[in-house]
Design an enzyme around this catalytic site. Structure first.
Site, PDB file in Angstrom:
ATOM      1  N   GLY A  10       2.364  15.105 -62.769  1.00 55.32           N
ATOM      2  CA  GLY A  10       3.686  14.676 -63.238  1.00 55.32           C
ATOM      3  C   GLY A  10       4.194  15.378 -64.489  1.00 55.32           C
ATOM      4  O   GLY A  10       5.395  15.481 -64.700  1.00 55.32           O
TER       5      GLY A  10
ATOM      6  N   GLU B 156       1.589  14.186 -71.338  1.00 56.74           N
ATOM      7  CA  GLU B 156       1.622  13.221 -70.228  1.00 56.74           C
ATOM      8  C   GLU B 156       3.081  12.989 -69.826  1.00 56.74           C
ATOM      9  O   GLU B 156       3.998  13.150 -70.643  1.00 56.74           O
ATOM     10  CB  GLU B 156       0.921  11.938 -70.715  1.00 56.74           C
ATOM     11  CG  GLU B 156       1.013  10.723 -69.840  1.00 56.74           C
ATOM     12  CD  GLU B 156       0.336  10.853 -68.484  1.00 56.74           C
ATOM     13  OE1 GLU B 156       0.564  11.862 -67.804  1.00 56.74           O
ATOM     14  OE2 GLU B 156      -0.360   9.900 -68.094  1.00 56.74           O
ATOM     15  N   ASP B 157       3.308  12.594 -68.593  1.00 58.82           N
ATOM     16  CA  ASP B 157       4.679  12.331 -68.150  1.00 58.82           C
ATOM     17  C   ASP B 157       5.181  10.988 -68.669  1.00 58.82           C
ATOM     18  O   ASP B 157       6.096  10.920 -69.468  1.00 58.82           O
ATOM     19  CB  ASP B 157       4.801  12.448 -66.617  1.00 58.82           C
ATOM     20  CG  ASP B 157       3.824  11.554 -65.854  1.00 58.82           C
ATOM     21  OD1 ASP B 157       3.027  10.830 -66.486  1.00 58.82           O
ATOM     22  OD2 ASP B 157       3.849  11.585 -64.608  1.00 58.82           O
TER      23      ASP B 157
ATOM     24  N   ASP C 235       3.027   4.072 -69.129  1.00 58.98           N
ATOM     25  CA  ASP C 235       3.481   2.865 -68.449  1.00 58.98           C
ATOM     26  C   ASP C 235       2.562   1.712 -68.881  1.00 58.98           C
ATOM     27  O   ASP C 235       2.789   1.078 -69.906  1.00 58.98           O
ATOM     28  CB  ASP C 235       3.454   3.153 -66.941  1.00 58.98           C
ATOM     29  CG  ASP C 235       4.063   2.064 -66.103  1.00 58.98           C
ATOM     30  OD1 ASP C 235       4.874   1.291 -66.616  1.00 58.98           O
ATOM     31  OD2 ASP C 235       3.720   1.974 -64.901  1.00 58.98           O
TER      32      ASP C 235
ATOM     33  N   LYS D 260       7.472   3.696 -71.583  1.00 57.33           N
ATOM     34  CA  LYS D 260       7.994   2.440 -71.018  1.00 57.33           C
ATOM     35  C   LYS D 260       7.257   1.282 -71.692  1.00 57.33           C
ATOM     36  O   LYS D 260       6.320   0.730 -71.109  1.00 57.33           O
ATOM     37  CB  LYS D 260       7.714   2.400 -69.516  1.00 57.33           C
ATOM     38  CG  LYS D 260       8.573   3.277 -68.631  1.00 57.33           C
ATOM     39  CD  LYS D 260       8.055   3.061 -67.201  1.00 57.33           C
ATOM     40  CE  LYS D 260       8.970   3.525 -66.145  1.00 57.33           C
ATOM     41  NZ  LYS D 260       8.368   3.276 -64.794  1.00 57.33           N
TER      42      LYS D 260
ATOM     43  N   ILE E 157      11.491   6.019 -62.063  1.00 53.88           N
ATOM     44  CA  ILE E 157      12.075   7.290 -62.457  1.00 53.88           C
ATOM     45  C   ILE E 157      11.567   8.416 -61.560  1.00 53.88           C
ATOM     46  O   ILE E 157      10.374   8.450 -61.235  1.00 53.88           O
ATOM     47  CB  ILE E 157      11.652   7.578 -63.925  1.00 53.88           C
ATOM     48  CG1 ILE E 157      12.153   6.474 -64.861  1.00 53.88           C
ATOM     49  CG2 ILE E 157      12.112   8.939 -64.387  1.00 53.88           C
ATOM     50  CD1 ILE E 157      13.640   6.302 -64.890  1.00 53.88           C
TER      51      ILE E 157
ATOM     52  N   ASP F 109       7.563  11.843 -59.427  1.00 52.23           N
ATOM     53  CA  ASP F 109       7.717  11.799 -57.969  1.00 52.23           C
ATOM     54  C   ASP F 109       7.984  10.402 -57.435  1.00 52.23           C
ATOM     55  O   ASP F 109       7.713   9.396 -58.087  1.00 52.23           O
ATOM     56  CB  ASP F 109       6.434  12.309 -57.312  1.00 52.23           C
ATOM     57  CG  ASP F 109       5.314  11.284 -57.399  1.00 52.23           C
ATOM     58  OD1 ASP F 109       5.010  10.827 -58.522  1.00 52.23           O
ATOM     59  OD2 ASP F 109       4.766  10.912 -56.351  1.00 52.23           O
TER      60      ASP F 109
ATOM     61  N   ARG G  47       9.907  16.045 -57.490  1.00 55.38           N
ATOM     62  CA  ARG G  47       9.384  16.561 -58.761  1.00 55.38           C
ATOM     63  C   ARG G  47      10.187  17.767 -59.230  1.00 55.38           C
ATOM     64  O   ARG G  47      10.214  18.082 -60.408  1.00 55.38           O
ATOM     65  CB  ARG G  47       7.915  16.995 -58.596  1.00 55.38           C
ATOM     66  CG  ARG G  47       6.938  15.859 -58.321  1.00 55.38           C
ATOM     67  CD  ARG G  47       5.519  16.390 -58.463  1.00 55.38           C
ATOM     68  NE  ARG G  47       4.500  15.522 -57.901  1.00 55.38           N
ATOM     69  CZ  ARG G  47       3.914  14.516 -58.549  1.00 55.38           C
ATOM     70  NH1 ARG G  47       4.263  14.223 -59.781  1.00 55.38           N
ATOM     71  NH2 ARG G  47       2.972  13.796 -57.967  1.00 55.38           N
TER      72      ARG G  47
END
Ligand code: IMP
Length: 184
Positions: free
Chosen positions: A44, A106-107, A110, A138, A161, A167, A173
């Protein structure tokens, strides 16, 4: 391109401007002549990583890559079943990080499980320090407390998202902006 119902949350221009700022901040913090191992968390973070790297002004940057998988585990606690997020490393580093700065890219943060795992993982390997950069934070869905050093954007509402590396079932992506999937 056919997209699921969605709306743009951060445009390509907004992403570029913010990532440029983060790169300057990271340069100011870490460019002290010691190696900086920049770790892309596949898959990601790949577009964020590629763009961020261009804005870190140092001749000491090295790239490395990890792949993790997370799975939910049913756990009996005091007679009740609970689920815990478990992280497993499925593709490890090639570079040594001992005596070097580590920047984990990192993407999304969460639940926090992935970042908590990675921070511990690198601290155990005697890095000088471990910094975490994420594209999207988040905070509402956090399950474990984590320190994130560089946050590009924060999302203060529940949302799924896609785009810019993120994805839905491995698709989308390649979008150059960040989209929120909408149901109605
Ligand atoms: P964690 O829960 O903080 O460990 O995050 C695990 C991973 O879930 C992130 O690295 C993302 O790849 C994925 N993830 C969480 N929220 C989203 C989302 O809204 N879209 C796409 N992937 C997500």
């Amino acid at each position: 391109m056919n997209l699921p119902k969605s709306k743009v949350v951060f445009s390509a221009e907004e992403l570029n401007a913010r990532i440029k700022e983060l790169g300057a901040q990271i340069t100011a913090d870490l460019n002290d002549g010691k190696p900086i191992v920049c770790v892309c968390v596949l898959r990601g973070a790949v577009l964020f990583f590629a763009d961020l790297m261009k804005y870190i002004d140092s001749d000491q940057v090295v790239f490395d890559f990890v792949t993790l998988c997370s799975y939910e585990n049913a756990l009996a606690v005091g007679g009740n079943m609970q689920t815990t997020g478990k992280i497993k490393l499925i593709q490890d580093m090639r570079e040594s990080v001992e005596g070097k700065h580590v920047l984990v890219v990192e993407d999304i943060v969460d639940s926090g499980n992935t970042v908590a795992y990675l921070r511990q993982y690198f601290e155990n390997k005697n890095a000088i320090d471990v910094k975490i950069a994420c594209l999207l934070d988040k905070p509402m869905t956090r399950k474990v407390p984590v320190d994130v050093d560089y946050v590009a954007f924060t999302l203060e509402r529940p949302a799924y998202i896609i785009g810019y590396g993120l994805d839905d079932d491995q698709k989308y992506r390649n979008l150059n902006a960040i989209y929120e999937m909408v149901t109605d």
